[in-house]
Structures are given as C-alpha cells and as structure tokens.
Write a protein that holds these residues in place. Structure first.
Motif, PDB file in Angstrom:
ATOM      1  N   MET A 136       6.181   5.227  16.067  1.00  0.00           N
ATOM      2  CA  MET A 136       4.757   4.937  16.202  1.00  0.00           C
ATOM      3  C   MET A 136       4.024   5.082  14.867  1.00  0.00           C
ATOM      4  SD  MET A 136       4.109   3.999  19.281  1.00  0.00           S
ATOM      5  CE  MET A 136       2.325   4.177  19.376  1.00  0.00           C
ATOM      6  N   THR A 137       4.306   6.154  14.141  1.00  0.00           N
ATOM      7  CA  THR A 137       3.578   6.382  12.880  1.00  0.00           C
ATOM      8  C   THR A 137       3.979   5.387  11.802  1.00  0.00           C
ATOM      9  OG1 THR A 137       5.208   8.102  12.324  1.00  0.00           O
ATOM     10  CG2 THR A 137       3.137   8.822  13.320  1.00  0.00           C
ATOM     11  N   SER A 138       5.278   5.149  11.648  1.00  0.00           N
ATOM     12  CA  SER A 138       5.708   4.205  10.612  1.00  0.00           C
ATOM     13  C   SER A 138       5.273   2.784  10.961  1.00  0.00           C
ATOM     14  CB  SER A 138       7.227   4.271  10.417  1.00  0.00           C
ATOM     15  OG  SER A 138       7.916   3.972  11.617  1.00  0.00           O
ATOM     16  N   LEU A 150       5.451   8.922   4.505  1.00  0.00           N
ATOM     17  CA  LEU A 150       4.218   9.449   5.080  1.00  0.00           C
ATOM     18  C   LEU A 150       4.431   9.864   6.531  1.00  0.00           C
ATOM     19  CD1 LEU A 150       1.615   6.941   3.586  1.00  0.00           C
ATOM     20  CD2 LEU A 150       1.790   9.387   3.079  1.00  0.00           C
ATOM     21  N   SER A 151       5.268   9.120   7.244  1.00  0.00           N
ATOM     22  CA  SER A 151       5.573   9.456   8.635  1.00  0.00           C
ATOM     23  C   SER A 151       6.325  10.782   8.724  1.00  0.00           C
ATOM     24  CB  SER A 151       6.416   8.334   9.258  1.00  0.00           C
ATOM     25  OG  SER A 151       6.941   8.731  10.513  1.00  0.00           O
ATOM     26  N   PHE A 152       7.336  10.949   7.892  1.00  0.00           N
ATOM     27  CA  PHE A 152       8.149  12.164   7.948  1.00  0.00           C
ATOM     28  C   PHE A 152       7.363  13.390   7.498  1.00  0.00           C
ATOM     29  CE2 PHE A 152      12.393   9.673   7.483  1.00  0.00           C
ATOM     30  CZ  PHE A 152      12.270   9.264   8.807  1.00  0.00           C
ATOM     31  N   ASP A 211       3.864  -0.252   2.062  1.00  0.00           N
ATOM     32  CA  ASP A 211       5.231  -0.475   1.627  1.00  0.00           C
ATOM     33  C   ASP A 211       6.167   0.304   2.549  1.00  0.00           C
ATOM     34  OD1 ASP A 211       7.467   0.874  -0.456  1.00  0.00           O
ATOM     35  OD2 ASP A 211       7.167  -1.285  -0.633  1.00  0.00           O
ATOM     36  N   PRO A 212       7.254  -0.292   3.047  1.00  0.00           N
ATOM     37  CA  PRO A 212       8.122   0.407   4.019  1.00  0.00           C
ATOM     38  C   PRO A 212       8.588   1.793   3.589  1.00  0.00           C
ATOM     39  CG  PRO A 212       8.677  -1.906   3.968  1.00  0.00           C
ATOM     40  CD  PRO A 212       7.657  -1.695   2.870  1.00  0.00           C
ATOM     41  N   PRO A 213       9.087   2.003   2.353  1.00  0.00           N
ATOM     42  CA  PRO A 213       9.470   3.375   1.973  1.00  0.00           C
ATOM     43  C   PRO A 213       8.306   4.347   2.043  1.00  0.00           C
ATOM     44  CG  PRO A 213      10.428   1.784   0.449  1.00  0.00           C
ATOM     45  CD  PRO A 213       9.447   1.028   1.291  1.00  0.00           C
ATOM     46  N   LYS A 223       0.829  -1.201   0.000  1.00  0.00           N
ATOM     47  CA  LYS A 223       0.000   0.000   0.000  1.00  0.00           C
ATOM     48  C   LYS A 223       0.865   1.254   0.000  1.00  0.00           C
ATOM     49  CE  LYS A 223      -3.602   0.432   2.600  1.00  0.00           C
ATOM     50  NZ  LYS A 223      -4.494   0.452   3.787  1.00  0.00           N
ATOM     51  N   GLN A 224       0.393   2.282  -0.703  1.00  0.00           N
ATOM     52  CA  GLN A 224       1.114   3.546  -0.748  1.00  0.00           C
ATOM     53  C   GLN A 224       0.197   4.753  -0.561  1.00  0.00           C
ATOM     54  OE1 GLN A 224       3.702   3.975  -4.118  1.00  0.00           O
ATOM     55  NE2 GLN A 224       4.663   1.988  -3.843  1.00  0.00           N
ATOM     56  N   THR A 225      -1.094   4.593  -0.850  1.00  0.00           N
ATOM     57  CA  THR A 225      -2.028   5.711  -0.770  1.00  0.00           C
ATOM     58  C   THR A 225      -2.850   5.616   0.508  1.00  0.00           C
ATOM     59  OG1 THR A 225      -2.199   5.762  -3.184  1.00  0.00           O
ATOM     60  CG2 THR A 225      -3.897   6.928  -1.929  1.00  0.00           C
ATOM     61  N   PRO A 226      -2.820   6.651   1.365  1.00  0.00           N
ATOM     62  CA  PRO A 226      -3.527   6.582   2.651  1.00  0.00           C
ATOM     63  C   PRO A 226      -5.042   6.649   2.494  1.00  0.00           C
ATOM     64  CG  PRO A 226      -2.552   8.753   2.337  1.00  0.00           C
ATOM     65  CD  PRO A 226      -2.065   7.883   1.222  1.00  0.00           C
ATOM     66  N   THR A 227      -5.745   6.018   3.422  1.00  0.00           N
ATOM     67  CA  THR A 227      -7.202   6.051   3.490  1.00  0.00           C
ATOM     68  C   THR A 227      -7.620   6.846   4.723  1.00  0.00           C
ATOM     69  OG1 THR A 227      -7.360   4.051   4.833  1.00  0.00           O
ATOM     70  CG2 THR A 227      -7.290   3.765   2.434  1.00  0.00           C
ATOM     71  N   LEU A 228      -8.919   7.092   4.858  1.00  0.00           N
ATOM     72  CA  LEU A 228      -9.434   7.805   6.026  1.00  0.00           C
ATOM     73  C   LEU A 228      -9.125   7.047   7.306  1.00  0.00           C
ATOM     74  CD1 LEU A 228     -11.117  10.000   7.429  1.00  0.00           C
ATOM     75  CD2 LEU A 228     -13.171   8.691   6.835  1.00  0.00           C
ATOM     76  N   PHE A 229      -9.359   5.752   7.320  1.00  0.00           N
ATOM     77  CA  PHE A 229      -9.112   4.947   8.514  1.00  0.00           C
ATOM     78  C   PHE A 229      -7.633   4.978   8.887  1.00  0.00           C
ATOM     79  CE2 PHE A 229      -8.452   0.688  10.548  1.00  0.00           C
ATOM     80  CZ  PHE A 229      -9.170   0.958  11.707  1.00  0.00           C
ATOM     81  N   ASP A 230      -6.769   4.863   7.884  1.00  0.00           N
ATOM     82  CA  ASP A 230      -5.326   4.916   8.145  1.00  0.00           C
ATOM     83  C   ASP A 230      -4.926   6.270   8.716  1.00  0.00           C
ATOM     84  OD1 ASP A 230      -5.161   2.390   7.085  1.00  0.00           O
ATOM     85  OD2 ASP A 230      -4.575   3.073   5.091  1.00  0.00           O
ATOM     86  N   SER A 231      -5.516   7.342   8.194  1.00  0.00           N
ATOM     87  CA  SER A 231      -5.185   8.688   8.662  1.00  0.00           C
ATOM     88  C   SER A 231      -5.543   8.862  10.135  1.00  0.00           C
ATOM     89  CB  SER A 231      -5.932   9.737   7.827  1.00  0.00           C
ATOM     90  OG  SER A 231      -5.619   9.611   6.460  1.00  0.00           O
ATOM     91  N   VAL A 232      -6.713   8.346  10.520  1.00  0.00           N
ATOM     92  CA  VAL A 232      -7.141   8.445  11.925  1.00  0.00           C
ATOM     93  C   VAL A 232      -6.187   7.656  12.824  1.00  0.00           C
ATOM     94  CG1 VAL A 232      -8.967   7.855  13.568  1.00  0.00           C
ATOM     95  CG2 VAL A 232      -9.557   8.858  11.352  1.00  0.00           C
TER      96      VAL A 232
END
Length: 278
Positions: free
Chosen positions: A177-179, A195-197, A188-190, A149-158
């Motif tokens: 915590m975020t990563s 997204l964390s940074f 996907d780890p990268p 996965k590379q594109t965030p969703t609403l659930f992931d954002s929360v």
C-alpha cells in the motif's frame, strides 16, 4: 513451551522475516499460517501484528544510517520549514505515522471484533479477498508511468500514512500500500521502497504496543515462544532484506497476491464446508 510451540514459533518467525519485505501482506500470510495450525482468529490477528517487532529490528539495523541522519536533524526541526531538504525525512515520518494512527487504530478495533465473529474458514477466505485487493492496487501502480521524485511532501506524507493505516487489516500489505501510493505520486521506485520500509519502523512498534495493550499482555503466546519467534524473524529479516529487494525488481508481486488470495479464498471455503464451526 512445548516442542510444538517451539516449531510454530520458529516457522512464524521465518514467515514474518521473509514476507515483511514483500508487498504480499506479512500480517495476512502470518494470520493464515497461524489459523491453519489451529490458532484462534482473534489471537492470530493480534500475533501477526505483534510479530512485526522482530522485523522492525531488521529494518532499524538495515537503515541505521538514514535513522542516524534523521535523528541528528531533529534538534533543528521547525514546523515552518518542515519540508525543507534537511527536515523532509523527519517530517515525513512524523506526519505519516500520525496519519497511520488516525486510520489504523479504529480499523484495528474493527479487525479484532470482526475476527472474533468469523469462523476459521470465513476468516481465511476474508484474508484471501484482501490479498487479491492488494494485488489489484499493485497492478494499478505498476501500470502508471513513474517519475523521479525522491523527497516527500506534506500531501504525500498524509496519503502514505493513511494508506499504511489500512494495512492494519490482515491481508492488506503495508509495504504494498505505501510503495504503491508513492509510485502513484510519481516517486522513483527505489525511493518508494526505501520510504516505505523506513516508515514501517514506527508503525510496527505502534502496532505491537497497541496489540499488547488491547490483549492485556502477550497475545496468546508465552514469553519464551515470543522471544524465539521475534529473534528468528529479526535474523531472517536482516539476512533476506537485500535478496528480497532484488527479487522485487524481477517478479510481479501483484501476481503473487492473486495466487495466494485465490488459494486462501478456495481453502477458506472448503474449511467452512467441511469443518464444523466450534
């Protein structure tokens, strides 16, 4: 500013510039350093959050292309299409930052109040315990099979925003915590690290504003010392980010968390035993 203040400011900037990019809690390690050089635990907690402004500049410079793209998409952002491909990054930052505030502000008040009640040794040991907890989270995320996965969703954002809010506590790694949350969600780890940074930028600015507001000004530091520390952390952070991202791929940082946490717990216990409380 005395010569000692200058040395402490430079060292604090170097520590912040390096460890901000590692999942080992920059605020926890910086709080440990400041406590060891004699800073009051409350002030150490506040300064560790304030110092993130320097590495915010580093992150903004490093991710300037992504920030520019997100800014260009803002005029066309619509709630009904918040997580469409063109709006997903902006929506992720907005929603996750909002959730960070909901979780992080009450925890900040709790952390400052708790730091004021702890003696130096207990404060250090508490940070050590939280570093070990961060290590456990990192171990758990590494043991999970990751998807692409590379594109965030609403659930992931929360989820990510709430996880980032927990990192207001010194010893809980924001990037860890975020990563880890994103890895648990099969990113996907990268992509998880990027997204964390990116999310660190509004979070760090918010934490610094909250700290200055609650402290009624710069927290226990002169404007000159603050300028030096922030400048050093910004330069070191920018120079080190590429190197440290490569290191992250090679070294299990859960192990670093365990080692640092164990040292802090033992050291804090020794301080509590041999150094009388003020």
């Amino acid at each position: 500013m005395t010569e000692t203040d200058l040395v402490v400011a430079v060292l604090a900037g170097i520590i912040q510039g390096i460890v901000e990019w590692l999942p080992v809690s920059s605020s926890g390690n910086l709080s440990l350093f400041l406590s060891l050089v004699g800073t009051d635990p409350v002030v150490a907690t506040q300064l560790a959050l304030f110092m993130q402004l320097g590495t915010t500049v580093s992150a903004a410079a490093y991710y300037r292309t992504e920030i520019a793209e997100a800014t260009r998409s803002l005029p066309g952002w619509r709630p009904q299409a918040a997580y469409a491909d063109d709006n997903a990054l902006v929506s992720y930052i907005i929603v996750a930052s909002f959730c960070t505030g909901i979780v992080g502000i009450p925890l900040y008040i709790f952390a400052v109040d708790l730091a004021g009640q702890l003696t130096g040794g207990v404060f250090i040991a508490t940070i050590g315990a939280l570093l070990v907890l961060t290590g456990l989270v990192l171990v758990a995320s590494e043991s999970r099979s990751m998807g692409g996965k590379q594109t965030p969703t609403l659930f992931d954002s929360v989820l990510v925003g709430a996880a980032q809010g927990l990192a207001i506590l010194p010893g809980i790694s924001r990037s860890g915590m975020t990563s880890s949350t994103l890895l648990f969600r099969s990113y996907d780890p990268p992509a998880a690290f990027n997204l964390s940074f990116l999310l660190s930028i509004p979070a760090s600015v918010g934490a610094a504003v909250l700290t200055v507001a609650s402290a009624g000004g710069l927290p226990g530091i002169s404007p000159t010392a603050a300028g030096v520390a922030l400048a050093v952390s910004a330069v070191v952070g920018y120079l080190m980010i590429d190197l440290l991202l490569r290191v992250v791929e090679r070294i299990p940082f859960w192990l670093v968390c365990f080692v640092l946490g164990a040292i802090a717990i033992v050291g804090g216990g020794l301080v509590s035993v041999f150094v009388p409380a003020a």
